[in-house]
Design an enzyme around this catalytic site. Structure first.
Site, PDB file in Angstrom:
ATOM      1  N   LYS A  18       0.839  -1.209   0.000  1.00 18.62           N
ATOM      2  CA  LYS A  18       0.000   0.000   0.000  1.00 18.62           C
ATOM      3  C   LYS A  18       0.869   1.252   0.000  1.00 18.62           C
ATOM      4  O   LYS A  18       0.571   2.229  -0.682  1.00 18.62           O
ATOM      5  CB  LYS A  18      -0.940  -0.020   1.216  1.00 18.62           C
ATOM      6  CG  LYS A  18      -2.103  -0.980   0.988  1.00 18.62           C
ATOM      7  CD  LYS A  18      -2.843  -1.366   2.233  1.00 18.62           C
ATOM      8  CE  LYS A  18      -3.838  -2.483   1.875  1.00 18.62           C
ATOM      9  NZ  LYS A  18      -4.306  -3.263   2.999  1.00 18.62           N
ATOM     10  N   GLN A  56      -5.515  -2.467   9.003  1.00 21.10           N
ATOM     11  CA  GLN A  56      -5.316  -3.780   8.382  1.00 21.10           C
ATOM     12  C   GLN A  56      -5.913  -4.878   9.271  1.00 21.10           C
ATOM     13  O   GLN A  56      -5.651  -4.922  10.472  1.00 21.10           O
ATOM     14  CB  GLN A  56      -3.814  -4.012   8.160  1.00 21.10           C
ATOM     15  CG  GLN A  56      -3.479  -5.244   7.354  1.00 21.10           C
ATOM     16  CD  GLN A  56      -3.919  -5.174   5.898  1.00 21.10           C
ATOM     17  OE1 GLN A  56      -3.924  -4.117   5.280  1.00 21.10           O
ATOM     18  NE2 GLN A  56      -4.304  -6.295   5.341  1.00 21.10           N
ATOM     19  N   ASP A  95     -11.747   1.551   3.055  1.00 18.42           N
ATOM     20  CA  ASP A  95     -11.961   0.101   2.961  1.00 18.42           C
ATOM     21  C   ASP A  95     -13.432  -0.219   2.660  1.00 18.42           C
ATOM     22  O   ASP A  95     -13.750  -1.325   2.228  1.00 18.42           O
ATOM     23  CB  ASP A  95     -11.635  -0.549   4.308  1.00 18.42           C
ATOM     24  CG  ASP A  95     -10.340  -1.336   4.297  1.00 18.42           C
ATOM     25  OD1 ASP A  95      -9.943  -1.807   3.217  1.00 18.42           O
ATOM     26  OD2 ASP A  95      -9.753  -1.491   5.380  1.00 18.42           O
TER      27      ASP A  95
HETATM   28  N1  GUN Z   1      -7.176  -7.850   5.301  1.00 17.76           N
HETATM   29  C1  GUN Z   1      -7.356  -8.573   4.172  1.00 17.76           C
HETATM   30  N2  GUN Z   1      -7.904  -7.812   3.215  1.00 17.76           N
HETATM   31  C2  GUN Z   1      -8.075  -6.585   3.757  1.00 17.76           C
HETATM   32  C3  GUN Z   1      -8.601  -5.375   3.247  1.00 17.76           C
HETATM   33  O1  GUN Z   1      -9.032  -5.258   2.099  1.00 17.76           O
HETATM   34  N3  GUN Z   1      -8.617  -4.325   4.113  1.00 17.76           N
HETATM   35  C4  GUN Z   1      -8.154  -4.432   5.384  1.00 17.76           C
HETATM   36  N4  GUN Z   1      -8.231  -3.361   6.168  1.00 17.76           N
HETATM   37  N5  GUN Z   1      -7.667  -5.554   5.888  1.00 17.76           N
HETATM   38  C5  GUN Z   1      -7.627  -6.620   5.061  1.00 17.76           C
END
Ligand code: GUN
Length: 282
Positions: free
Chosen positions: A50, A94, A119
């Site tokens: 990211k 996350q 998200d």
């Molecule tokens: N863990 C696995 N996929 C994601 C996601 O798309 N966003 C977040 N925040 N955590 C994740």
């Protein structure tokens, strides 16, 4: 006939290039804060990607790597500070949070300002999605819809089968296919005769996380097969849920793992962060 491979990597590169162009035209730089709690190696990999994507797109990024012992209150306090900052347009925590440490994931997602929820996991955004209002779309299903669009696959009037009912992928995927006028069935661990349901699908999306789950006998000739999963095979190589080689002989379109849905998920986070910055008047 062999399926057309949906090239998520190439589409994601185009998408990020578009975001980078649009970022240049804003009055202020978009900012994304990423919170990671604990030291899960997969989460660490995602968070590193990211940061790299943000740099590519001209988005300011800030990382909060919190020790697993931070605790719920400490985590909520970081989120509250970020909610109040004008330079931060998007906040992502996350998942999963460390297990067995007393974290309440629901409360954490609720704490994020819905207008910074890039998200799309806040219940306000989930509600907006399910009622057809403008909202941040969860990145993985949004990426799948982009892939379908790019390859001219219109879900309207199609039988769409989603395997998996997670809040992150399965449920929002079903909502987006429904919004696009597909006829949607969501399958899960209690679905009797999964192969028979899957064989009905014109568009089959698998988001379970079990290698070898989708075999060629479960796929209709000419179907579009989207593999959302990220598993490892016995040699540690990345693979999805779909028996790729055999299914590619039957499907019309198929996504590879890696190089399919994963890169598009990352690109959609950049799209959402750009959108968040616009909402904040940048
Ligand atoms: N863990 C696995 N996929 C994601 C996601 O798309 N966003 C977040 N925040 N955590 C994740």
């Amino acid at each position: 006939m062999a399926a057309t491979v949906i090239d998520g990597k190439a589409l994601a590169a185009e998408c990020k290039a578009r975001v980078a162009e649009e970022v240049k035209g804003l009055s202020g730089r978009p900012g994304l804060a990423v919170i990671i709690v604990g030291d899960d190696p997969a989460s660490r990999t995602y968070v590193n990607s990211k940061r790299k994507d943000c740099a590519e797109c001209g988005i300011y990024s800030e990382e909060y790597a919190l020790p697993a012992e931070t605790g719920q209150e400490g985590l909520l306090s970081v989120i509250q500070t970020l909610n109040g900052r004008e330079d931060i347009d998007g906040i992502l925590c996350q998942l999963p949070l460390p297990a067995g440490m007393g974290y309440d994931e629901e409360e954490v997602l609720l704490a994020i300002d819905p207008d910074k929820d890039v998200d799309g996991f806040h219940p306000v955004n989930v509600g907006r999605l399910s009622t057809g209002q403008k909202c941040f779309l969860p990145c993985t299903p949004a990426g799948v819809m982009e892939m379908l669009r790019a390859y001219g696959v219109d879900p309207e009037g199609k039988e769409c089968v989603v395997i998996g009912r997670s809040n992150i992928v399965g449920k929002p995927m079903a909502m987006l296919l429904l919004a696009a006028n597909g006829t949607v069935t969501v399958c899960h661990s209690r679905t009797p005769d999964l192969p028979a349901v899957c064989r009905r699908a014109d568009i089959l999306v698998s988001a379970v996380g079990r290698r070898g789950l989708v075999t060629a006998d479960m796929v209709k000739e000419g179907a579009v097969v989207i593999d959302v999963a990220m598993n490892r095979d016995e040699r540690g190589k990345l693979c999805g849920d779909v028996d790729y080689a055999a299914v590619a002989e039957k499907a019309a379109y198929i996504t590879p793992v890696p190089g399919g849905v994963g890169p598009m998920t990352r690109a959609m986070l950049m799209v959402n962060t750009l959108e968040a910055a616009r909402r904040h008047g940048k």
